[in-house]
Design an enzyme around this catalytic site. Structure first.
Site, short mmCIF file in Angstrom:
data_model
loop_
_atom_site.label_atom_id
_atom_site.label_comp_id
_atom_site.label_asym_id
_atom_site.label_seq_id
_atom_site.Cartn_x
_atom_site.Cartn_y
_atom_site.Cartn_z
N TRP A 1 0.82 -1.22 0.00
CA TRP A 1 0.00 0.00 0.00
C TRP A 1 0.85 1.27 0.00
CZ3 TRP A 1 -4.53 -1.85 3.72
CH2 TRP A 1 -5.37 -2.69 2.96
N HIS B 1 -19.25 -4.26 6.32
CA HIS B 1 -19.37 -3.23 5.29
C HIS B 1 -20.80 -2.76 5.12
CE1 HIS B 1 -15.61 -5.32 4.40
NE2 HIS B 1 -15.19 -4.12 4.09
N1 GLN Z 1 -6.87 -3.69 12.35
C1 GLN Z 1 -7.48 -3.00 11.24
C2 GLN Z 1 -8.85 -2.51 11.63
O1 GLN Z 1 -9.50 -3.15 12.41
C3 GLN Z 1 -7.60 -3.91 10.06
C4 GLN Z 1 -8.18 -3.19 8.88
C5 GLN Z 1 -8.18 -4.03 7.63
O2 GLN Z 1 -8.09 -5.22 7.67
N2 GLN Z 1 -8.29 -3.41 6.50
O3 GLN Z 1 -9.33 -1.49 11.14
#
Ligand code: GLN
Ligand code: ZN
Length: 803
Positions: free
Chosen positions: A605, A739
């Site tokens: 990323w 989500h």
């Molecule tokens: N530890 C991060 C969170 O809970 C993991 C986020 C992710 O997997 N994209 O936000």
């Protein structure tokens, strides 16, 4: 609507203090001295969002009904105009059009072909914003179409849904309209279309259509529409058309290549009087595809990615058809580094010897969509680092400079400034940290694993942690309230003191801890209130990282990401999370998970250095995270989660390269935790379920517990265990989708857990949501977690009475 300023200036006289600007300025003015001669230069595609994300704000304002369609169209037209003008001013000969999009170029192609799924009730005619944005984002009654990653980029496209019954029609005149629009501005452009072969290859069977449906059989139906579009463009005056066919870099079977050849032979009749460019990018073109694309008689030009395609270079050297143009992608469209102009020029000169002087065109390796827009908007970036960089606007100037140099009009000053910047990057002490390099080099070739196997570790951990069966936990973040964002922003802007900031964050952690205790969750998290982003938070505390103010890259629709830039050897000057994790642990008797982002995810990323292999950088990050893991352990944190959300997406495009990537990626993860005691429990988390093909690598990560996305994919994940893969470590397939704002019922969650118990042992199963909760509201999170814990307890009782 807010007034949206559109200013795409490569050169702003006000900020010429930086040497880099002087460099690019110099080149821009060169044009005047050398007359109007335009050299053979080409840009595959350009970012649409605007230097300050003007399109994003215009789109979101339109979607929120705060501005009109005309206002949105005006912002878009201004952006297009400024981009065309910028390329024309720079001296680019082949300037792309139709690379602008209100959402996505594949969705534009769906519109072009009238391939609107019936559920959007489109009744024919030119497709307008209503239908277009309904497909992109859903509407009150119908969800959006599926979105997926565009090759190995972080850009997402809308997946066409096709089948034997789809009726195609020429339903969007965007390509020809944009061509005419540019022409009216005095710029003759190369209209760009997603090629028919790539379009079909990336589609999926529509609902009700057999999985085995031969997508390429639809070529017969879509080619007539492509012919109409080509005729339209020709009538408008276009003399070149670019077909993007990036799918050619993938592992294709011979019947697929045959379909590709057939498609372009079929189109050939409409190519007369036109120059046709087939553009490939993102990797080497395999030999079969190289043969297929170079043998097309109606095609006059082929574009290759020569940054990621070193083997393609060999293929070209082995033979390139006489009389065809080679569009040589030597300026990297996927990264933010300034081109090594001298090296590129050498490559280009060699190519010139093969294809001939008038058949070589200097180009970008891919669309510039995947890089940041304009360095001019980075006044705060360190000057030396800035001199090493080139964003899209600067890459345009580089392409032009290379084309001029090839034609004998080399801008010596521009080239020597570039050489000086390259040299400074090679020798800068801020890039090189010998101790780190040695330590990372020492990792190669040797293995790093915890001393004992996972089952004996889990026993040792259980003695210490004393968890119930089906332990409950969450993935890390809790809702990010407006108040929290304000506190972080004001602390960053030095508007509140460190003491006030720490106090505010501590209060938030305390709130989250108390909530989890009330909910009776077994392994707690601190909620990540101090983090804005799971990569940036670590990057800001590591050496070797730089951050931009406006280095945004489109991820999907109006969403952009701002990847950190890894420019130097990575090290960790100070502990990064120990203070917050131990503070959180001091608030509860229950185990508190330390929460880290893993090296592969940080790498994938970020904009990564191009002066050493990716694995080298990954190992360096792994060593930094290892130090953090060990410091957390020393501070009394017994459970540490190392997120590898992006491990899967770094998988190379070509199968032959998978094993090598997975090997160093998994090794990097193991390095981070190979030094902890048996009693320290290492978790990892992944946000995707499509991992059936890499399951053995995931097992090889040797984490004690893995929590993983599961609920959005019809439990695809569980099928791998059903098929008999042995998994002995702890595993928590997500029991509900975070989500969605929907609150899952206890029954529904219990049902999910029972399904998992049918394929997994009781003593390895964990109960947790799919991912972090930061995008949700407390009003959703509380009842959802309540039901989750209730479901776990219900099943524990059932299991106990069944004994
Ligand atoms: N530890 C991060 C969170 O809970 C993991 C986020 C992710 O997997 N994209 O936000
Ligand atoms: Zn996740």
């Amino acid at each position: 609507m807010k007034l949206l300023m559109v200013a795409v200036n490569t050169v702003k006289p006000a900020s010429i203090s930086v040497r880099l600007h002087v460099m690019y300025m110099h080149s821009a003015s060169y044009r005047h001295r050398s007359g109007k001669k335009i050299m053979a230069s080409h840009i595959v595609g350009y970012p649409r969002m605007g230097p300050k994300r003007e399109l994003k704000f215009a789109l979101e304002s339109f979607w929120d009904k705060k501005s009109s369609a005309e206002e949105l169209e005006k912002v878009a037209a201004d952006l297009r105009a400024s981009i065309w003008k910028q390329m024309a001013d720079a001296g680019i000969k082949y300037i792309p059009s139709n690379t602008f999009s209100y959402y996505d170029q594949v969705l534009d192609t769906i519109a072009l072909l009238g391939a609107v799924p019936p559920r959007y009730n489109w009744s024919g005619g030119e497709i307008g914003f209503d239908t277009y944005f309904s497909m992109a984002r859903g509407n009150a009654s119908v969800p959006a179409m599926e979105m997926t990653k565009w090759f190995d980029t972080n850009y997402h496209f809308i997946v066409p849904e096709l089948g034997p019954d789809v009726k195609f029609s020429y339903a969007s005149h965007k390509a020809v309209n944009e061509y005419k629009e540019a022409k009216a501005l005095g710029v003759d452009t190369v209209p760009v279309l997603v090629g028919p072969f790539t379009f079909l290859s990336l589609s999926k069977p529509a609902k009700g259509v057999e999985k085995t449906f031969n997508k390429l059989s639809l070529l017969d139906k879509i080619l007539p529409i492509y012919k109409e579009v080509i005729a339209d463009l020709k009538a408008a005056g276009a003399s070149w058309i670019q077909f993007d066919e990036p799918i050619l870099v993938m592992d294709l079977e011979s019947h697929q290549l045959q379909a590709f050849t057939k498609a372009y032979s079929e189109l050939e009749s409409s190519f007369s009087g036109l120059n046709v460019l087939i553009e490939t990018y993102f990797a080497d073109v395999p030999e079969g595809a190289f043969k297929a694309v170079t043998s097309l008689s109606g095609v006059s030009a082929i574009g290759f990615d020569l940054v990621r395609g070193a083997k393609t270079l060999d293929l070209i050297k082995g033979g390139f058809p006489a009389g065809k143009y080679l569009f040589a992608g030597v300026v990297d469209g996927r990264n933010i580094w300034a081109n090594d102009l001298a090296a590129s020029l050498t490559t280009l000169q060699a190519l010139e010897g093969i294809v001939g002087k008038d058949k070589l065109v200097v180009s970008t390796s891919s669309s510039l969509l995947h890089t940041a827009v304009d360095l001019v908007n980075e006044p705060k970036l360190d000057k030396e680092i800035k001199s090493w960089l080139a964003f899209a606007a600067q890459k345009v100037v580089e392409v032009d400079a290379l084309a001029k140099a090839l034609s004998g009009a080399k801008d010596e000053a521009f080239f020597s400034a570039n050489a000086a910047a390259q040299a400074s990057r090679k020798s800068s002490p801020r890039v090189t940290n010998e101790a780190v390099q040695k330590a990372a080099a020492a990792l190669r070739g040797s293995d790093h694993r915890r001393a004992t196997n996972v089952s004996s570790r889990l026993d040792a951990q259980q003695k210490k942690l004393n968890l119930p069966i089906l332990p409950t936990t969450t993935i890390g973040s809790f809702p990010q309230t407006l108040e929290l964002r304000r506190v972080r922003r004001e602390y960053k802007a030095k508007k509140i003191s460190e003491d006030d900031y720490v106090k505010a964050i501590k209060e938030e952690i305390n709130k989250v801890v108390k909530l989890q205790e009330e909910l009776d969750i077994d392994v707690l998290v601190h909620g990540e209130p101090e983090r804005n982003d799971m990569v940036e938070y670590f990057g800001e505390q590591l050496s070797g990282f730089a951050f931009t103010a406006n280095g945004w890259v489109q991820s999907y629709g109006s969403r952009c990401v701002k990847p950190p830039i890894i420019y130097g050897d990575v090290s960790r000057p100070n502990p990064m999370t120990v203070f917050w994790s131990s503070t959180a642990q001091s608030m509860t008797k229950r185990p508190m998970k330390g929460m880290l982002t893993g090296p592969v995810t940080i790498l994938n990323w970020s904009f990564v250095r191009n002066d050493q292999p990716r694995f080298e950088t990954c190992y360096q990050i792994a060593l930094a995270i290892k130090d953090e893991v060990e410091d957390l352990e020393k501070a009394g944190i017994n459970v540490i989660q190392i997120d590898e959300a992006a491990l899967r997406e770094g998988l190379p495009l070509r199968k032959a390269e998978h094993a090598f990537y997975l090997d160093w990626a998994v090794h990097s993860f193991r390095i981070t935790n190979c030094g902890v005691q048996d009693t320290t429990q290492i978790h990892t988390h992944m946000c995707y379920s499509n991992f059936n093909d890499i399951i053995h690598s995931i097992i090889d990560m040797d984490a004690d517990v893995i929590t993983i996305e599961n609920s959005r994919s019809d439990e695809k994940l569980l099928s791998v265990f059903r098929e008999g893969v042995k998994y002995g470590a702890g595993i928590g397939p997500g029991v509900y989708d975070i989500h969605s704002p929907r609150i899952p019922s206890t029954e529904e969650i219990a049902d999910r857990v029972n399904k998992m118990l049918a394929v997994l042992d009781t003593n390895i199963l964990w109960v947790n949501p799919d991912c972090g909760l930061k995008t949700r509201k407390y009003a959703e999170v509380k009842p959802a977690l309540q039901n989750m814990v209730a479901a776990a307890k219900q099943i524990r009782t059932q299991l106990a009475s069944a004994k």
